[in-house]
Design a protein around this motif. Structure first.
Motif, PDB file in Angstrom:
ATOM      1  N   SER A 140       0.809  -1.229   0.000  1.00  7.15           N
ATOM      2  CA  SER A 140       0.000   0.000   0.000  1.00  7.15           C
ATOM      3  C   SER A 140       0.838   1.273   0.000  1.00  7.15           C
ATOM      4  CB  SER A 140      -0.930   0.003   1.225  1.00  7.15           C
ATOM      5  OG  SER A 140      -1.806  -1.090   1.200  1.00  7.15           O
ATOM      6  N   PHE A 141       1.959   1.250   0.701  1.00  7.48           N
ATOM      7  CA  PHE A 141       2.729   2.494   0.857  1.00  7.48           C
ATOM      8  C   PHE A 141       3.358   2.957  -0.459  1.00  7.48           C
ATOM      9  CE2 PHE A 141       5.940  -0.777   1.481  1.00  7.48           C
ATOM     10  CZ  PHE A 141       7.057  -0.275   0.835  1.00  7.48           C
ATOM     11  N   LEU A 142       3.394   2.095  -1.481  1.00  5.24           N
ATOM     12  CA  LEU A 142       3.977   2.464  -2.768  1.00  5.24           C
ATOM     13  C   LEU A 142       2.997   3.233  -3.653  1.00  5.24           C
ATOM     14  CD1 LEU A 142       5.923  -0.796  -3.712  1.00  5.24           C
ATOM     15  CD2 LEU A 142       6.881   1.359  -2.893  1.00  5.24           C
ATOM     16  N   ILE A 143       1.728   3.254  -3.290  1.00  2.00           N
ATOM     17  CA  ILE A 143       0.718   3.887  -4.134  1.00  2.00           C
ATOM     18  C   ILE A 143       0.513   5.342  -3.707  1.00  2.00           C
ATOM     19  CG2 ILE A 143      -1.698   3.805  -4.884  1.00  2.00           C
ATOM     20  CD1 ILE A 143      -1.619   0.806  -4.538  1.00  2.00           C
ATOM     21  N   PRO A 144       0.734   6.301  -4.617  1.00  2.00           N
ATOM     22  CA  PRO A 144       0.554   7.723  -4.270  1.00  2.00           C
ATOM     23  C   PRO A 144      -0.851   7.987  -3.727  1.00  2.00           C
ATOM     24  CG  PRO A 144       1.617   7.493  -6.416  1.00  2.00           C
ATOM     25  CD  PRO A 144       1.177   6.120  -6.005  1.00  2.00           C
ATOM     26  N   ASN A 145      -0.944   8.939  -2.793  1.00  2.00           N
ATOM     27  CA  ASN A 145      -2.211   9.195  -2.112  1.00  2.00           C
ATOM     28  C   ASN A 145      -3.365   9.490  -3.066  1.00  2.00           C
ATOM     29  OD1 ASN A 145      -1.100   8.789   0.398  1.00  2.00           O
ATOM     30  ND2 ASN A 145      -0.738  10.961   0.810  1.00  2.00           N
ATOM     31  N   HIS A 146      -3.125  10.322  -4.089  1.00  2.00           N
ATOM     32  CA  HIS A 146      -4.230  10.711  -4.967  1.00  2.00           C
ATOM     33  C   HIS A 146      -4.739   9.526  -5.784  1.00  2.00           C
ATOM     34  CE1 HIS A 146      -0.773  11.001  -7.661  1.00  2.00           C
ATOM     35  NE2 HIS A 146      -1.579  11.058  -8.694  1.00  2.00           N
ATOM     36  N   LEU A 147      -3.868   8.583  -6.106  1.00  2.00           N
ATOM     37  CA  LEU A 147      -4.295   7.383  -6.821  1.00  2.00           C
ATOM     38  C   LEU A 147      -4.950   6.387  -5.874  1.00  2.00           C
ATOM     39  CD1 LEU A 147      -1.236   6.828  -9.205  1.00  2.00           C
ATOM     40  CD2 LEU A 147      -3.375   8.042  -9.673  1.00  2.00           C
ATOM     41  N   MET A 168      -8.587   7.270  -5.238  1.00  2.00           N
ATOM     42  CA  MET A 168      -9.507   6.848  -6.297  1.00  2.00           C
ATOM     43  C   MET A 168      -9.801   5.352  -6.192  1.00  2.00           C
ATOM     44  SD  MET A 168      -9.298   7.170 -10.444  1.00  2.00           S
ATOM     45  CE  MET A 168      -9.982   8.815 -10.399  1.00  2.00           C
ATOM     46  N   LEU A 169      -8.774   4.552  -5.954  1.00  2.00           N
ATOM     47  CA  LEU A 169      -8.970   3.106  -5.846  1.00  2.00           C
ATOM     48  C   LEU A 169      -9.853   2.762  -4.655  1.00  2.00           C
ATOM     49  CD1 LEU A 169      -5.336   1.881  -6.621  1.00  2.00           C
ATOM     50  CD2 LEU A 169      -7.306   1.870  -8.168  1.00  2.00           C
ATOM     51  N   GLU A 170      -9.638   3.442  -3.540  1.00  2.00           N
ATOM     52  CA  GLU A 170     -10.411   3.153  -2.333  1.00  2.00           C
ATOM     53  C   GLU A 170     -11.881   3.524  -2.491  1.00  2.00           C
ATOM     54  OE1 GLU A 170      -9.731   1.598   0.518  1.00  2.00           O
ATOM     55  OE2 GLU A 170      -7.760   1.081  -0.283  1.00  2.00           O
TER      56      GLU A 170
END
Length: 288
Positions: A101-108, A111-113
């Motif tokens: 999870s920590f590799l995914i930028p917050n803004h992306l 959207m996924l969440e």
């Protein structure tokens, strides 16, 4: 409706490089490797899963909903979602990728969440998906190569893949979904509040924001995820901690302070208790 109990939680495979694991898979081979019973069992993963289906069909169960996966398309499974394939055709093939999870930028990640279960599978229409297939192929080629800068290249390609995936999901956000249960609605609102307030707040703080009791909040979370509010607060903390440890060179004392912990030794003990490794050993492992 009964509470979900004893659902297995899978961790990322040990062969992962810097929090990324990728393979080109045949689901028939997977069933043979892990056994048909384990293959069909509902479970959770503590990381993101991305599937690019290139061939075949499958019925997929996720968050108490069933839907069809018809190739070609992209499926994302979010951390701690209860899911399982209910059946697959013998010819199903595609790319399987797990991402911490920590590799995914917050803004992306936001959207996924915010995708509903039915929106998590995006079928490729004519002219769609070629960029995702090509990037997944490059990721796979790099992952299986012997390259001094493998981790750096994988991270760059991962960012491109995630951006392409979210662009596709954004394009398809008008998908109609079935009404959610009360437990699912409360769970979604709780996760939204987690983005607004500190993970150091008690579960009772979030229950009050939702105008429900703490026990009812935990009941709803257990129905939909099998996990308590305390677990979700810890998960949020660990994700933020991993980002600070991985992406910065700050010492652990500084990171603990940024996260709101005055006692850095307590933070280190908590991190090890939850992840099974110290903050420094985590940094060393994922930067190798």
């Amino acid at each position: 409706m009964k509470t979900i109990k004893n659902i297995p939680i899978n961790k990322q495979d040990a062969r992962a490089v810097g929090g990324i694991d990728l393979d080109y898979v045949s689901f028939e081979d997977v069933k043979k490797e892990v056994g048909p019973e384990d293959y069909m069992q509902e479970h959770m993963d503590d990381h993101y899963i991305f599937l690019i289906t290139l061939q075949g069909t499958a019925t997929f169960h996720c968050d108490m909903e069933d839907f069809e996966l018809v190739a070609k398309g992209l499926m994302v499974v979010k951390p701690f979602q209860v899911h399982a394939p209910k059946n697959t055709s013998d010819d199903v093939k595609g790319f399987f990728m797990s991402v911490e999870s920590f590799l995914i930028p917050n803004h992306l990640r936001d959207m996924l969440e915010n995708l509903s279960a039915q929106q998590q599978y995006a079928k490729f229409e004519e002219g769609e998906g070629k960029d995702l297939e090509d990037t997944a192929a490059l990721l796979h080629q790099t992952f299986t190569s012997d390259n001094l800068y493998k981790s750096i290249i994988l991270n760059g390609l991962l960012t491109a893949f995630l951006s392409q995936a979210c662009a596709l999901y954004y394009k398809k956000r008008n998908v109609k979904t079935n009404p959610k249960s009360q437990a699912a609605i409360i769970t979604a609102k709780f996760k939204e509040l987690l983005e607004q307030y500190s993970f150091l707040q008690l579960p009772s703080f979030y229950a009050k924001k939702l105008n429900i009791t703490t026990s009812h909040l935990n009941h709803c979370l257990n129905l939909t995820t099998g996990l308590s509010a305390t677990h979700w607060l810890q998960k949020t903390m660990i994700t933020e901690a991993k980002k600070q440890i991985y992406y910065t060179d700050a010492d652990i004392k500084e990171i603990a302070y940024v996260l709101g912990y005055d006692d850095h030794t307590y933070f280190s003990r908590l991190f090890k208790k939850i992840t099974g490794q110290t903050p420094l050993s985590f940094r060393k492992k994922f930067r190798e």
